[in-house]
Design a protein around this motif. Structure first.
Motif, PDB file in Angstrom:
ATOM      1  N   GLN A 130      -2.484  11.875   1.275  1.00 59.79           N
ATOM      2  CA  GLN A 130      -3.347  10.824   1.814  1.00 59.79           C
ATOM      3  C   GLN A 130      -4.666  10.792   1.042  1.00 59.79           C
ATOM      4  O   GLN A 130      -5.181  11.835   0.657  1.00 59.79           O
ATOM      5  CB  GLN A 130      -3.649  11.094   3.299  1.00 59.79           C
ATOM      6  CG  GLN A 130      -2.419  11.334   4.164  1.00 59.79           C
ATOM      7  CD  GLN A 130      -1.574  10.076   4.354  1.00 59.79           C
ATOM      8  OE1 GLN A 130      -2.111   9.008   4.645  1.00 59.79           O
ATOM      9  NE2 GLN A 130      -0.268  10.200   4.192  1.00 59.79           N
ATOM     10  N   CYS A 131      -5.218   9.589   0.839  1.00 66.52           N
ATOM     11  CA  CYS A 131      -6.484   9.448   0.102  1.00 66.52           C
ATOM     12  C   CYS A 131      -7.646   9.969   0.953  1.00 66.52           C
ATOM     13  O   CYS A 131      -7.903   9.434   2.026  1.00 66.52           O
ATOM     14  CB  CYS A 131      -6.714   7.989  -0.273  1.00 66.52           C
ATOM     15  SG  CYS A 131      -8.322   7.719  -1.019  1.00 66.52           S
ATOM     16  N   GLY A 178     -10.659   9.589   0.227  1.00 65.59           N
ATOM     17  CA  GLY A 178     -11.773   8.647   0.099  1.00 65.59           C
ATOM     18  C   GLY A 178     -11.806   7.658   1.246  1.00 65.59           C
ATOM     19  O   GLY A 178     -12.731   7.647   2.063  1.00 65.59           O
ATOM     20  N   CYS A 179     -10.766   6.827   1.359  1.00 61.42           N
ATOM     21  CA  CYS A 179     -10.765   5.771   2.373  1.00 61.42           C
ATOM     22  C   CYS A 179     -10.024   6.201   3.633  1.00 61.42           C
ATOM     23  O   CYS A 179     -10.168   5.574   4.681  1.00 61.42           O
ATOM     24  CB  CYS A 179     -10.140   4.497   1.800  1.00 61.42           C
ATOM     25  SG  CYS A 179      -8.425   4.724   1.264  1.00 61.42           S
ATOM     26  N   LYS A 180      -9.246   7.259   3.531  1.00 62.83           N
ATOM     27  CA  LYS A 180      -8.445   7.747   4.661  1.00 62.83           C
ATOM     28  C   LYS A 180      -7.504   6.676   5.214  1.00 62.83           C
ATOM     29  O   LYS A 180      -7.103   6.714   6.370  1.00 62.83           O
ATOM     30  CB  LYS A 180      -9.346   8.296   5.777  1.00 62.83           C
ATOM     31  CG  LYS A 180     -10.150   9.504   5.318  1.00 62.83           C
ATOM     32  CD  LYS A 180     -10.919  10.134   6.478  1.00 62.83           C
ATOM     33  CE  LYS A 180     -11.537  11.459   6.083  1.00 62.83           C
ATOM     34  NZ  LYS A 180     -12.612  11.344   5.084  1.00 62.83           N
ATOM     35  N   LYS A 181      -7.176   5.685   4.373  1.00 61.91           N
ATOM     36  CA  LYS A 181      -6.288   4.607   4.830  1.00 61.91           C
ATOM     37  C   LYS A 181      -5.011   4.544   3.998  1.00 61.91           C
ATOM     38  O   LYS A 181      -3.946   4.224   4.488  1.00 61.91           O
ATOM     39  CB  LYS A 181      -7.013   3.248   4.725  1.00 61.91           C
ATOM     40  CG  LYS A 181      -7.958   2.971   5.887  1.00 61.91           C
ATOM     41  CD  LYS A 181      -8.406   1.528   5.868  1.00 61.91           C
ATOM     42  CE  LYS A 181      -9.246   1.244   4.641  1.00 61.91           C
ATOM     43  NZ  LYS A 181     -10.068   0.044   4.700  1.00 61.91           N
ATOM     44  N   GLY A 224      -4.541   2.386  -2.834  1.00 66.12           N
ATOM     45  CA  GLY A 224      -5.098   1.173  -2.222  1.00 66.12           C
ATOM     46  C   GLY A 224      -6.264   0.619  -3.013  1.00 66.12           C
ATOM     47  O   GLY A 224      -6.770  -0.453  -2.698  1.00 66.12           O
ATOM     48  N   GLY A 225      -6.711   1.364  -4.036  1.00 66.03           N
ATOM     49  CA  GLY A 225      -7.783   0.872  -4.897  1.00 66.03           C
ATOM     50  C   GLY A 225      -9.185   1.115  -4.365  1.00 66.03           C
ATOM     51  O   GLY A 225     -10.115   0.400  -4.725  1.00 66.03           O
ATOM     52  N   CYS A 226      -9.383   2.121  -3.499  1.00 68.68           N
ATOM     53  CA  CYS A 226     -10.743   2.385  -2.992  1.00 68.68           C
ATOM     54  C   CYS A 226     -11.609   3.048  -4.059  1.00 68.68           C
ATOM     55  O   CYS A 226     -12.812   3.167  -3.909  1.00 68.68           O
ATOM     56  CB  CYS A 226     -10.707   3.237  -1.712  1.00 68.68           C
ATOM     57  SG  CYS A 226     -10.553   5.015  -2.003  1.00 68.68           S
ATOM     58  N   GLY A 227     -10.981   3.493  -5.157  1.00 64.88           N
ATOM     59  CA  GLY A 227     -11.745   4.075  -6.260  1.00 64.88           C
ATOM     60  C   GLY A 227     -11.714   5.588  -6.288  1.00 64.88           C
ATOM     61  O   GLY A 227     -12.246   6.204  -7.215  1.00 64.88           O
ATOM     62  N   TYR A 228     -11.100   6.205  -5.293  1.00 64.45           N
ATOM     63  CA  TYR A 228     -11.044   7.666  -5.274  1.00 64.45           C
ATOM     64  C   TYR A 228     -10.199   8.168  -6.447  1.00 64.45           C
ATOM     65  O   TYR A 228      -9.093   7.683  -6.683  1.00 64.45           O
ATOM     66  CB  TYR A 228     -10.443   8.163  -3.957  1.00 64.45           C
ATOM     67  CG  TYR A 228     -10.357   9.675  -3.889  1.00 64.45           C
ATOM     68  CD1 TYR A 228     -11.435  10.441  -3.474  1.00 64.45           C
ATOM     69  CD2 TYR A 228      -9.182  10.338  -4.273  1.00 64.45           C
ATOM     70  CE1 TYR A 228     -11.362  11.827  -3.446  1.00 64.45           C
ATOM     71  CE2 TYR A 228      -9.096  11.726  -4.240  1.00 64.45           C
ATOM     72  CZ  TYR A 228     -10.189  12.466  -3.829  1.00 64.45           C
ATOM     73  OH  TYR A 228     -10.105  13.833  -3.819  1.00 64.45           O
ATOM     74  N   VAL A 229     -10.738   9.121  -7.203  1.00 66.35           N
ATOM     75  CA  VAL A 229     -10.012   9.726  -8.332  1.00 66.35           C
ATOM     76  C   VAL A 229     -10.180  11.236  -8.277  1.00 66.35           C
ATOM     77  O   VAL A 229     -11.265  11.730  -7.980  1.00 66.35           O
ATOM     78  CB  VAL A 229     -10.555   9.244  -9.710  1.00 66.35           C
ATOM     79  CG1 VAL A 229      -9.706   9.793 -10.850  1.00 66.35           C
ATOM     80  CG2 VAL A 229     -10.596   7.732  -9.787  1.00 66.35           C
TER      81      VAL A 229
END
Ligand code: ZN
Length: 380
Positions: free
Chosen positions: A279-280, A282-285, A158-163
């Protein structure tokens, strides 16, 4: 009037002289290697279009593009789980180690690799990373630039930046649907059909997307009630073959797949719910996706800047070695010409001379398996 001539097509001259290459190598410091899948072939890592892979029946775009992801992220994840597993089971070969050894001897060496299998890293080549965003930590002296990312990085889709770097878990995030058995079971169903279609000398080139198109067409013709699924069926596949010749065989396949009157759907969709995928955190979305460059995506700006620095801003380049990659495909072709413009002499390592398209007469060409050839020509 044109003169008729019977002279054969001239055989292109190939300069495969190892001593002259080694002499040039010894006097070179600013060296770049442009690396493709051929480097890892000897390690048993299948190239993307390997015909023996069960995934070869899929369109690349279905399993490795933003559109494919949107359509069925479960299928994309199953494909990448297989690739991760294959790369984890593989070991770096003599060519990987020879390049690492060269990097130690030559400070001005940089590898521009299109491979995502992590084998050069495992052999000991350090990743060049100015801001720590690609590899997790800053490393200005690293000698490897990964043009297409790597299989063991995970990023937020989703592009939240989590890597996440160096995730070698199998299955990823403990996802049951990405476990080896789950994927094998699914591929076995697809393979029953695939195997049959390979019968005969020239099997039809049929892509999964074509199957889908046929299924949709059948649905329109038959109407909603009679055609239960939009997915292609064994029955749909039948129409692509010579039914007269293969009637018995088709019935057999129908039984094997468990088809009831050709109504069983073929597993071209993964059938995996998004909730079952990584699931990410970072954003949990959104979902996590592999940190690789897909078809239809561009190489990151950061990587482009790093390659520009190597290819354009340097004082000059002494030698460019193109290993196991078709020179027609970007970026290899472009990089090679840019290195030439900086004064580089070029050496090609490939199994096929046809893949050294932009070669010139004074280039070296070493034909053969990169795993063996690279180690031989780089030996000090
Ligand atoms: Zn996220």
């Amino acid at each position: 009037m044109a003169e008729s001539t019977s002279s054969p097509t001239p055989v292109p001259k190939v300069n495969d002289d190892i001593p002259s290459f080694k002499a040039h190598l010894a006097n070179s410091n600013r060296i770049i290697a442009i690396i493709g899948a051929g480097l890892s072939a000897a390690s048993g890592v299948a190239t993307f279009r390997d015909k023996t892979s069960p995934w070869a029946t899929y369109d690349s775009f279905m399993i490795s593009s933003p559109a494919g992801w949107k359509r069925d992220p479960g299928l994309v994840w199953q494909f990448y789980s297989s690739r991760r597993r294959e790369a984890l089971l593989a070991k770096p070969n003599a060519a990987h180690y020879a390049l690492v050894d060269l990097a130690k001897r030559k400070e001005g060496f940089t590898a521009l690799s299109q491979n995502v299998d992590g084998l050069l890293e495992r052999a000991g080549l350090e990743i060049r990373d100015h801001d720590g965003k690609s590899a997790g930590e800053e490393n200005n002296s690293g000698q490897l630039i990964r043009l297409h990312g790597d299989l063991f990085s995970l990023v937020c889709a989703g592009g939240c930046g989590y890597v996440e770097h160096d995730n070698v878990d199998d299955p990823v995030y403990g996802c049951r649907v990405l476990a080896e058995e789950a994927i094998k079971e699914r591929m076995a169903r697809v393979h029953i059909l695939g195997a049959d279609m390979d019968l005969g000398k020239k099997p039809p080139k049929v892509s999964a997307l074509l199957f889908e198109g046929i299924a949709l067409k059948n649905k329109r013709i038959l109407g909603e009630e009679k055609f239960r699924e939009a997915n292609p069926t064994v029955g749909d596949a039948k129409s692509l073959r010579d039914v007269q010749d293969r009637k018995g065989k088709n019935e057999e396949i129908g039984k094997e797949v468990g088809a009831k009157g050709g109504g069983e759907t073929l597993a071209l969709h993964s059938g995996i719910d998004k909730s079952e995928l990584p699931q990410c955190p970072g954003c949990k979305k959104d979902l996590l996706r592999p940190g690789v460059v897909w078809f239809g995506e561009s190489i990151s700006e950061k990587i482009i800047l790093e390659t520009d620095e190597i290819l354009d801003k340097s004082d000059g380049i002494d030698l460019c070695v193109v290993i196991g990659t078709s020179s027609q495909v970007w970026p290899a072709a472009g990089f090679c010409e840019r290195a030439r413009a900086k004064g580089a002499r070029v050496a090609w390592v490939n199994t096929r001379i046809e893949d050294c398209k932009s070669r010139r007469e004074d280039d070296w060409v070493f034909l053969g398996d990169a795993g063996e050839v690279v180690a031989r020509i780089l030996e000090p």
